[in-house]
Motif scaffolding. Sequence first.
Motif, PDB file in Angstrom:
ATOM      1  N   VAL A  33       0.861  -1.182   0.000  1.00  0.00           N
ATOM      2  CA  VAL A  33       0.000   0.000   0.000  1.00  0.00           C
ATOM      3  C   VAL A  33       0.898   1.233   0.000  1.00  0.00           C
ATOM      4  CG1 VAL A  33      -1.936  -1.117   1.181  1.00  0.00           C
ATOM      5  CG2 VAL A  33      -0.156  -0.002   2.529  1.00  0.00           C
ATOM      6  N   THR A  34       0.293   2.395  -0.181  1.00  0.00           N
ATOM      7  CA  THR A  34       1.040   3.650  -0.156  1.00  0.00           C
ATOM      8  C   THR A  34       0.461   4.578   0.899  1.00  0.00           C
ATOM      9  OG1 THR A  34      -0.385   4.601  -1.862  1.00  0.00           O
ATOM     10  CG2 THR A  34       1.625   3.517  -2.618  1.00  0.00           C
ATOM     11  N   ALA A  35       1.248   5.536   1.335  1.00  0.00           N
ATOM     12  CA  ALA A  35       0.766   6.541   2.281  1.00  0.00           C
ATOM     13  C   ALA A  35      -0.399   7.287   1.655  1.00  0.00           C
ATOM     14  CB  ALA A  35       1.890   7.496   2.651  1.00  0.00           C
ATOM     15  N   GLY A  36      -1.450   7.505   2.433  1.00  0.00           N
ATOM     16  CA  GLY A  36      -2.637   8.190   1.941  1.00  0.00           C
ATOM     17  C   GLY A  36      -3.688   7.263   1.363  1.00  0.00           C
ATOM     18  N   VAL A  39      -7.645   1.920   3.080  1.00  0.00           N
ATOM     19  CA  VAL A  39      -7.581   0.461   3.147  1.00  0.00           C
ATOM     20  C   VAL A  39      -8.840  -0.079   3.816  1.00  0.00           C
ATOM     21  CG1 VAL A  39      -5.061   0.334   3.117  1.00  0.00           C
ATOM     22  CG2 VAL A  39      -6.241   0.492   5.305  1.00  0.00           C
ATOM     23  N   SER A  40      -9.214  -1.261   3.416  1.00  0.00           N
ATOM     24  CA  SER A  40     -10.386  -1.938   3.965  1.00  0.00           C
ATOM     25  C   SER A  40      -9.946  -3.051   4.893  1.00  0.00           C
ATOM     26  CB  SER A  40     -11.222  -2.538   2.840  1.00  0.00           C
ATOM     27  OG  SER A  40     -11.660  -1.534   1.964  1.00  0.00           O
ATOM     28  N   LYS A  41     -10.799  -3.360   5.825  1.00  0.00           N
ATOM     29  CA  LYS A  41     -10.534  -4.464   6.736  1.00  0.00           C
ATOM     30  C   LYS A  41     -10.223  -5.712   5.920  1.00  0.00           C
ATOM     31  CE  LYS A  41     -12.556  -6.931  10.617  1.00  0.00           C
ATOM     32  NZ  LYS A  41     -13.655  -6.958  11.593  1.00  0.00           N
ATOM     33  N   GLY A  42      -9.109  -6.377   6.258  1.00  0.00           N
ATOM     34  CA  GLY A  42      -8.707  -7.600   5.573  1.00  0.00           C
ATOM     35  C   GLY A  42      -7.781  -7.386   4.390  1.00  0.00           C
ATOM     36  N   GLN A  43      -7.625  -6.137   3.954  1.00  0.00           N
ATOM     37  CA  GLN A  43      -6.754  -5.856   2.808  1.00  0.00           C
ATOM     38  C   GLN A  43      -5.294  -6.080   3.179  1.00  0.00           C
ATOM     39  OE1 GLN A  43      -7.488  -2.031   0.989  1.00  0.00           O
ATOM     40  NE2 GLN A  43      -5.480  -2.001   0.002  1.00  0.00           N
ATOM     41  N   GLU A  44      -4.529  -6.667   2.260  1.00  0.00           N
ATOM     42  CA  GLU A  44      -3.107  -6.898   2.499  1.00  0.00           C
ATOM     43  C   GLU A  44      -2.372  -5.559   2.565  1.00  0.00           C
ATOM     44  OE1 GLU A  44       0.651  -8.666   0.131  1.00  0.00           O
ATOM     45  OE2 GLU A  44      -1.080 -10.016   0.256  1.00  0.00           O
ATOM     46  N   LEU A  45      -1.482  -5.441   3.566  1.00  0.00           N
ATOM     47  CA  LEU A  45      -0.697  -4.227   3.755  1.00  0.00           C
ATOM     48  C   LEU A  45       0.749  -4.392   3.300  1.00  0.00           C
ATOM     49  CD1 LEU A  45      -1.969  -3.304   7.317  1.00  0.00           C
ATOM     50  CD2 LEU A  45      -2.729  -2.344   5.129  1.00  0.00           C
ATOM     51  N   GLY A  46       1.266  -5.594   3.401  1.00  0.00           N
ATOM     52  CA  GLY A  46       2.643  -5.841   2.989  1.00  0.00           C
ATOM     53  C   GLY A  46       3.174  -7.114   3.617  1.00  0.00           C
ATOM     54  N   THR A  47       4.424  -7.405   3.271  1.00  0.00           N
ATOM     55  CA  THR A  47       5.068  -8.636   3.730  1.00  0.00           C
ATOM     56  C   THR A  47       6.441  -8.318   4.295  1.00  0.00           C
ATOM     57  OG1 THR A  47       3.914  -9.898   2.027  1.00  0.00           O
ATOM     58  CG2 THR A  47       5.848 -10.935   2.998  1.00  0.00           C
ATOM     59  N   LEU A  48       6.775  -8.972   5.387  1.00  0.00           N
ATOM     60  CA  LEU A  48       8.112  -8.905   5.961  1.00  0.00           C
ATOM     61  C   LEU A  48       8.826 -10.180   5.529  1.00  0.00           C
ATOM     62  CD1 LEU A  48       9.969  -7.219   7.826  1.00  0.00           C
ATOM     63  CD2 LEU A  48       9.175  -8.665   9.705  1.00  0.00           C
ATOM     64  N   ARG A  49       9.964 -10.009   4.854  1.00  0.00           N
ATOM     65  CA  ARG A  49      10.712 -11.166   4.350  1.00  0.00           C
ATOM     66  C   ARG A  49      12.052 -11.265   5.050  1.00  0.00           C
ATOM     67  NH1 ARG A  49       8.834  -9.322  -1.286  1.00  0.00           N
ATOM     68  NH2 ARG A  49       6.951 -10.578  -1.521  1.00  0.00           N
ATOM     69  N   GLY A  50      12.548 -12.492   5.164  1.00  0.00           N
ATOM     70  CA  GLY A  50      13.862 -12.732   5.732  1.00  0.00           C
ATOM     71  C   GLY A  50      14.944 -12.342   4.736  1.00  0.00           C
ATOM     72  N   VAL A  67      -3.986   5.066   5.411  1.00  0.00           N
ATOM     73  CA  VAL A  67      -2.578   4.858   5.772  1.00  0.00           C
ATOM     74  C   VAL A  67      -1.986   6.243   6.034  1.00  0.00           C
ATOM     75  CG1 VAL A  67      -0.330   3.980   5.034  1.00  0.00           C
ATOM     76  CG2 VAL A  67      -2.425   2.764   4.383  1.00  0.00           C
ATOM     77  N   LEU A  68      -1.659   6.516   7.297  1.00  0.00           N
ATOM     78  CA  LEU A  68      -1.146   7.829   7.689  1.00  0.00           C
ATOM     79  C   LEU A  68       0.325   7.990   7.346  1.00  0.00           C
ATOM     80  CD1 LEU A  68      -2.878   8.177  11.167  1.00  0.00           C
ATOM     81  CD2 LEU A  68      -3.574   9.187   8.976  1.00  0.00           C
ATOM     82  N   PHE A  69       1.095   6.945   7.579  1.00  0.00           N
ATOM     83  CA  PHE A  69       2.495   6.967   7.168  1.00  0.00           C
ATOM     84  C   PHE A  69       2.932   5.555   6.845  1.00  0.00           C
ATOM     85  CE2 PHE A  69       3.351   5.908  11.611  1.00  0.00           C
ATOM     86  CZ  PHE A  69       4.396   5.016  11.509  1.00  0.00           C
ATOM     87  N   LEU A  70       3.999   5.490   6.081  1.00  0.00           N
ATOM     88  CA  LEU A  70       4.538   4.215   5.633  1.00  0.00           C
ATOM     89  C   LEU A  70       6.048   4.355   5.577  1.00  0.00           C
ATOM     90  CD1 LEU A  70       4.155   1.432   4.149  1.00  0.00           C
ATOM     91  CD2 LEU A  70       4.026   2.767   2.063  1.00  0.00           C
ATOM     92  N   VAL A  71       6.756   3.475   6.254  1.00  0.00           N
ATOM     93  CA  VAL A  71       8.215   3.494   6.221  1.00  0.00           C
ATOM     94  C   VAL A  71       8.664   2.866   4.908  1.00  0.00           C
ATOM     95  CG1 VAL A  71      10.300   2.658   7.353  1.00  0.00           C
ATOM     96  CG2 VAL A  71       8.376   3.427   8.730  1.00  0.00           C
ATOM     97  N   THR A  72       9.520   3.578   4.183  1.00  0.00           N
ATOM     98  CA  THR A  72       9.962   3.089   2.884  1.00  0.00           C
ATOM     99  C   THR A  72      11.328   2.420   2.948  1.00  0.00           C
ATOM    100  OG1 THR A  72      10.871   5.252   2.340  1.00  0.00           O
ATOM    101  CG2 THR A  72       8.612   4.793   1.625  1.00  0.00           C
ATOM    102  N   SER A  73      11.933   2.408   4.134  1.00  0.00           N
ATOM    103  CA  SER A  73      13.208   1.723   4.301  1.00  0.00           C
ATOM    104  C   SER A  73      12.983   0.222   4.180  1.00  0.00           C
ATOM    105  CB  SER A  73      13.799   2.050   5.672  1.00  0.00           C
ATOM    106  OG  SER A  73      14.935   1.262   5.922  1.00  0.00           O
ATOM    107  N   LEU A  74      13.821  -0.442   3.424  1.00  0.00           N
ATOM    108  CA  LEU A  74      13.687  -1.881   3.236  1.00  0.00           C
ATOM    109  C   LEU A  74      14.025  -2.651   4.517  1.00  0.00           C
ATOM    110  CD1 LEU A  74      13.166  -4.165   1.169  1.00  0.00           C
ATOM    111  CD2 LEU A  74      15.600  -4.050   0.609  1.00  0.00           C
ATOM    112  N   ALA A  75      15.119  -2.281   5.183  1.00  0.00           N
ATOM    113  CA  ALA A  75      15.609  -3.023   6.351  1.00  0.00           C
ATOM    114  C   ALA A  75      14.831  -2.647   7.603  1.00  0.00           C
ATOM    115  CB  ALA A  75      17.089  -2.744   6.560  1.00  0.00           C
ATOM    116  N   MET A  76      14.348  -3.659   8.332  1.00  0.00           N
ATOM    117  CA  MET A  76      13.607  -3.471   9.575  1.00  0.00           C
ATOM    118  C   MET A  76      14.282  -4.248  10.698  1.00  0.00           C
ATOM    119  SD  MET A  76      10.797  -1.663   9.222  1.00  0.00           S
ATOM    120  CE  MET A  76      11.332  -0.574   7.922  1.00  0.00           C
TER     121      MET A  76
END
Length: 107
Positions: A33-36, A39-50, A67-76
């Motif tokens: 998803v993108t900032a702004g 989103v609906s209940k149940g909608q996919e927001l993203g994936t965290l990968r190893g 979506v109020l904000f979204l971190v665009t950094s890949l590394a978490m």
Amino acid sequence: MLSGDPEPRAEVTEHDAFAWLAAPAAGLWHPSVTAGALVSKGQELGTLRGMDGQDLQTFSAQDSGVVLFLVTSLAMNVGDPMLAIGVPASRPAESLPAAVGAVQAES
């Protein structure tokens, strides 16, 4: 004074609940998803990968909102914020789990 009619004001939406998504593990964040975005209940927001590219968790919205904000950094790192959803005040929020707000992880 400016000529012409003023532009109509955008409607203001108040939010009384915020759903925060924090990384449950270290990995690479791939939002779907993108900032702004609304989103609906149940909608996919993203994936965290190893680091090996394997999906660790896919996250979906447990409530509808913007979506109020979204971190665009890949590394978490564990506990890093990934995104937040504002739940409109016009309707009550679902019960929000303490650890991740109104965002749930899918296995």
